[in-house]
Write a protein that holds these residues in place. Structure first.
Motif, PDB file in Angstrom:
ATOM      1  N   MET A   1       0.838  -1.181   0.000  1.00 29.11           N
ATOM      2  CA  MET A   1       0.000   0.000   0.000  1.00 29.11           C
ATOM      3  C   MET A   1       0.886   1.249   0.000  1.00 29.11           C
ATOM      4  O   MET A   1       1.944   1.275   0.622  1.00 29.11           O
ATOM      5  CB  MET A   1      -0.911  -0.010   1.220  1.00 29.11           C
ATOM      6  N   ASN A   2       0.456   2.264  -0.681  1.00 34.73           N
ATOM      7  CA  ASN A   2       1.209   3.498  -0.773  1.00 34.73           C
ATOM      8  C   ASN A   2       1.174   4.247   0.555  1.00 34.73           C
ATOM      9  O   ASN A   2       0.181   4.212   1.276  1.00 34.73           O
ATOM     10  CB  ASN A   2       0.610   4.350  -1.880  1.00 34.73           C
ATOM     11  N   PHE A   3       2.265   4.945   0.879  1.00 35.66           N
ATOM     12  CA  PHE A   3       2.336   5.675   2.148  1.00 35.66           C
ATOM     13  C   PHE A   3       1.316   6.798   2.192  1.00 35.66           C
ATOM     14  O   PHE A   3       0.699   7.050   3.229  1.00 35.66           O
ATOM     15  CB  PHE A   3       3.749   6.212   2.351  1.00 35.66           C
ATOM     16  N   VAL A   4       1.121   7.493   1.073  1.00 41.12           N
ATOM     17  CA  VAL A   4       0.171   8.603   1.046  1.00 41.12           C
ATOM     18  C   VAL A   4      -1.247   8.099   1.217  1.00 41.12           C
ATOM     19  O   VAL A   4      -2.051   8.666   1.969  1.00 41.12           O
ATOM     20  CB  VAL A   4       0.322   9.402  -0.269  1.00 41.12           C
ATOM     21  N   LYS A   5      -1.581   7.008   0.528  1.00 36.21           N
ATOM     22  CA  LYS A   5      -2.932   6.446   0.659  1.00 36.21           C
ATOM     23  C   LYS A   5      -3.189   5.942   2.077  1.00 36.21           C
ATOM     24  O   LYS A   5      -4.267   6.133   2.626  1.00 36.21           O
ATOM     25  CB  LYS A   5      -3.130   5.309  -0.337  1.00 36.21           C
ATOM     26  N   SER A   6      -2.172   5.322   2.663  1.00 33.88           N
ATOM     27  CA  SER A   6      -2.367   4.812   4.020  1.00 33.88           C
ATOM     28  C   SER A   6      -2.475   5.945   5.024  1.00 33.88           C
ATOM     29  O   SER A   6      -3.211   5.853   6.006  1.00 33.88           O
ATOM     30  CB  SER A   6      -1.236   3.866   4.403  1.00 33.88           C
ATOM     31  N   SER A   7      -1.748   7.061   4.789  1.00 36.97           N
ATOM     32  CA  SER A   7      -1.858   8.171   5.724  1.00 36.97           C
ATOM     33  C   SER A   7      -3.193   8.883   5.582  1.00 36.97           C
ATOM     34  O   SER A   7      -3.704   9.446   6.550  1.00 36.97           O
ATOM     35  CB  SER A   7      -0.709   9.152   5.510  1.00 36.97           C
ATOM     36  N   LEU A   8      -3.769   8.878   4.395  1.00 30.42           N
ATOM     37  CA  LEU A   8      -5.103   9.460   4.232  1.00 30.42           C
ATOM     38  C   LEU A   8      -6.181   8.549   4.810  1.00 30.42           C
ATOM     39  O   LEU A   8      -7.164   9.019   5.390  1.00 30.42           O
ATOM     40  CB  LEU A   8      -5.384   9.728   2.750  1.00 30.42           C
ATOM     41  N   LYS A   9      -5.984   7.257   4.654  1.00 27.48           N
ATOM     42  CA  LYS A   9      -6.987   6.313   5.158  1.00 27.48           C
ATOM     43  C   LYS A   9      -6.891   6.157   6.674  1.00 27.48           C
ATOM     44  O   LYS A   9      -7.906   6.047   7.352  1.00 27.48           O
ATOM     45  CB  LYS A   9      -6.780   4.955   4.487  1.00 27.48           C
ATOM     46  N   TYR A  10      -5.668   6.161   7.193  1.00 25.26           N
ATOM     47  CA  TYR A  10      -5.443   6.006   8.630  1.00 25.26           C
ATOM     48  C   TYR A  10      -4.669   7.226   9.138  1.00 25.26           C
ATOM     49  O   TYR A  10      -3.455   7.293   8.987  1.00 25.26           O
ATOM     50  CB  TYR A  10      -4.635   4.741   8.927  1.00 25.26           C
ATOM     51  N   PRO A  11      -5.325   8.195   9.762  1.00 24.22           N
ATOM     52  CA  PRO A  11      -4.603   9.383  10.241  1.00 24.22           C
ATOM     53  C   PRO A  11      -3.624   9.076  11.374  1.00 24.22           C
ATOM     54  O   PRO A  11      -2.765   9.898  11.684  1.00 24.22           O
ATOM     55  CB  PRO A  11      -5.697  10.329  10.700  1.00 24.22           C
ATOM     56  N   GLN A  12      -3.718   7.908  11.971  1.00 21.60           N
ATOM     57  CA  GLN A  12      -2.781   7.536  13.023  1.00 21.60           C
ATOM     58  C   GLN A  12      -1.360   7.436  12.483  1.00 21.60           C
ATOM     59  O   GLN A  12      -0.392   7.661  13.214  1.00 21.60           O
ATOM     60  CB  GLN A  12      -3.167   6.194  13.660  1.00 21.60           C
ATOM     61  N   VAL A  13      -1.221   7.095  11.204  1.00 22.40           N
ATOM     62  CA  VAL A  13       0.105   6.981  10.601  1.00 22.40           C
ATOM     63  C   VAL A  13       0.785   8.355  10.598  1.00 22.40           C
ATOM     64  O   VAL A  13       1.936   8.502  11.025  1.00 22.40           O
ATOM     65  CB  VAL A  13       0.009   6.418   9.165  1.00 22.40           C
ATOM     66  N   THR A  14       0.055   9.371  10.147  1.00 22.22           N
ATOM     67  CA  THR A  14       0.619  10.719  10.099  1.00 22.22           C
ATOM     68  C   THR A  14       0.910  11.238  11.497  1.00 22.22           C
ATOM     69  O   THR A  14       1.977  11.829  11.739  1.00 22.22           O
ATOM     70  CB  THR A  14      -0.354  11.670   9.386  1.00 22.22           C
ATOM     71  N   LEU A  15      -0.003  11.043  12.412  1.00 19.62           N
ATOM     72  CA  LEU A  15       0.191  11.521  13.779  1.00 19.62           C
ATOM     73  C   LEU A  15       1.355  10.819  14.461  1.00 19.62           C
ATOM     74  O   LEU A  15       2.118  11.450  15.197  1.00 19.62           O
ATOM     75  CB  LEU A  15      -1.090  11.349  14.586  1.00 19.62           C
ATOM     76  N   SER A  16       1.499   9.523  14.210  1.00 20.93           N
ATOM     77  CA  SER A  16       2.606   8.808  14.847  1.00 20.93           C
ATOM     78  C   SER A  16       3.951   9.252  14.275  1.00 20.93           C
ATOM     79  O   SER A  16       4.933   9.366  15.012  1.00 20.93           O
ATOM     80  CB  SER A  16       2.429   7.305  14.688  1.00 20.93           C
ATOM     81  N   VAL A  17       4.021   9.523  12.968  1.00 19.54           N
ATOM     82  CA  VAL A  17       5.273   9.993  12.378  1.00 19.54           C
ATOM     83  C   VAL A  17       5.613  11.383  12.909  1.00 19.54           C
ATOM     84  O   VAL A  17       6.766  11.672  13.260  1.00 19.54           O
ATOM     85  CB  VAL A  17       5.181   9.981  10.836  1.00 19.54           C
ATOM     86  N   LEU A  18       4.628  12.278  12.983  1.00 18.45           N
ATOM     87  CA  LEU A  18       4.868  13.615  13.515  1.00 18.45           C
ATOM     88  C   LEU A  18       5.286  13.568  14.987  1.00 18.45           C
ATOM     89  O   LEU A  18       6.168  14.311  15.413  1.00 18.45           O
ATOM     90  CB  LEU A  18       3.620  14.487  13.351  1.00 18.45           C
ATOM     91  N   PHE A  19       4.658  12.705  15.763  1.00 20.15           N
ATOM     92  CA  PHE A  19       5.019  12.562  17.166  1.00 20.15           C
ATOM     93  C   PHE A  19       6.439  12.025  17.305  1.00 20.15           C
ATOM     94  O   PHE A  19       7.208  12.481  18.162  1.00 20.15           O
ATOM     95  CB  PHE A  19       4.022  11.635  17.876  1.00 20.15           C
ATOM     96  N   LEU A  20       6.810  11.081  16.452  1.00 21.76           N
ATOM     97  CA  LEU A  20       8.156  10.519  16.498  1.00 21.76           C
ATOM     98  C   LEU A  20       9.204  11.584  16.157  1.00 21.76           C
ATOM     99  O   LEU A  20      10.239  11.682  16.823  1.00 21.76           O
ATOM    100  CB  LEU A  20       8.267   9.342  15.527  1.00 21.76           C
ATOM    101  N   VAL A  21       8.931  12.401  15.150  1.00 20.02           N
ATOM    102  CA  VAL A  21       9.857  13.480  14.785  1.00 20.02           C
ATOM    103  C   VAL A  21       9.961  14.495  15.914  1.00 20.02           C
ATOM    104  O   VAL A  21      11.055  14.989  16.239  1.00 20.02           O
ATOM    105  CB  VAL A  21       9.408  14.149  13.469  1.00 20.02           C
ATOM    106  N   PHE A  22       8.841  14.815  16.564  1.00 21.74           N
ATOM    107  CA  PHE A  22       8.842  15.747  17.682  1.00 21.74           C
ATOM    108  C   PHE A  22       9.658  15.207  18.850  1.00 21.74           C
ATOM    109  O   PHE A  22      10.465  15.931  19.446  1.00 21.74           O
ATOM    110  CB  PHE A  22       7.403  16.017  18.124  1.00 21.74           C
ATOM    111  N   VAL A  23       9.495  13.944  19.181  1.00 17.58           N
ATOM    112  CA  VAL A  23      10.226  13.345  20.298  1.00 17.58           C
ATOM    113  C   VAL A  23      11.723  13.302  19.999  1.00 17.58           C
ATOM    114  O   VAL A  23      12.556  13.601  20.872  1.00 17.58           O
ATOM    115  CB  VAL A  23       9.674  11.933  20.603  1.00 17.58           C
TER     116      VAL A  23
END
Length: 58
Positions: A1-23
């Motif tokens: 599955m494409n990363f963009v499609k999965s981030s649109l379908k599951y917003p947890q992916v985007t939030l977890s990546v942003l949280f990881l970058v913040f930490v």
């Protein structure tokens, strides 16, 4: 599955990546070595500033 499609379908992916970058950013700021005069591998006299000369209208 494409990363963009999965981030649109599951917003947890985007939030977890942003949280990881913040930490990682907070961790790097807290563990950064602090010195009054940090060592630099470059000699300070080697910095040149190229300022273009103004052209005067004739």
């Amino acid at each position: 599955m494409n990363f963009v499609k999965s981030s649109l379908k599951y917003p947890q992916v985007t939030l977890s990546v942003l949280f990881l970058v913040f930490v990682i950013g907070v961790n790097s700021l807290l563990n950064m070595p602090r010195r009054e005069d940090p060592k630099s591998p470059f000699v300070q006299d080697w910095y040149w500033h190229f300022i273009p000369e103004p052209t005067l209208p004739r």
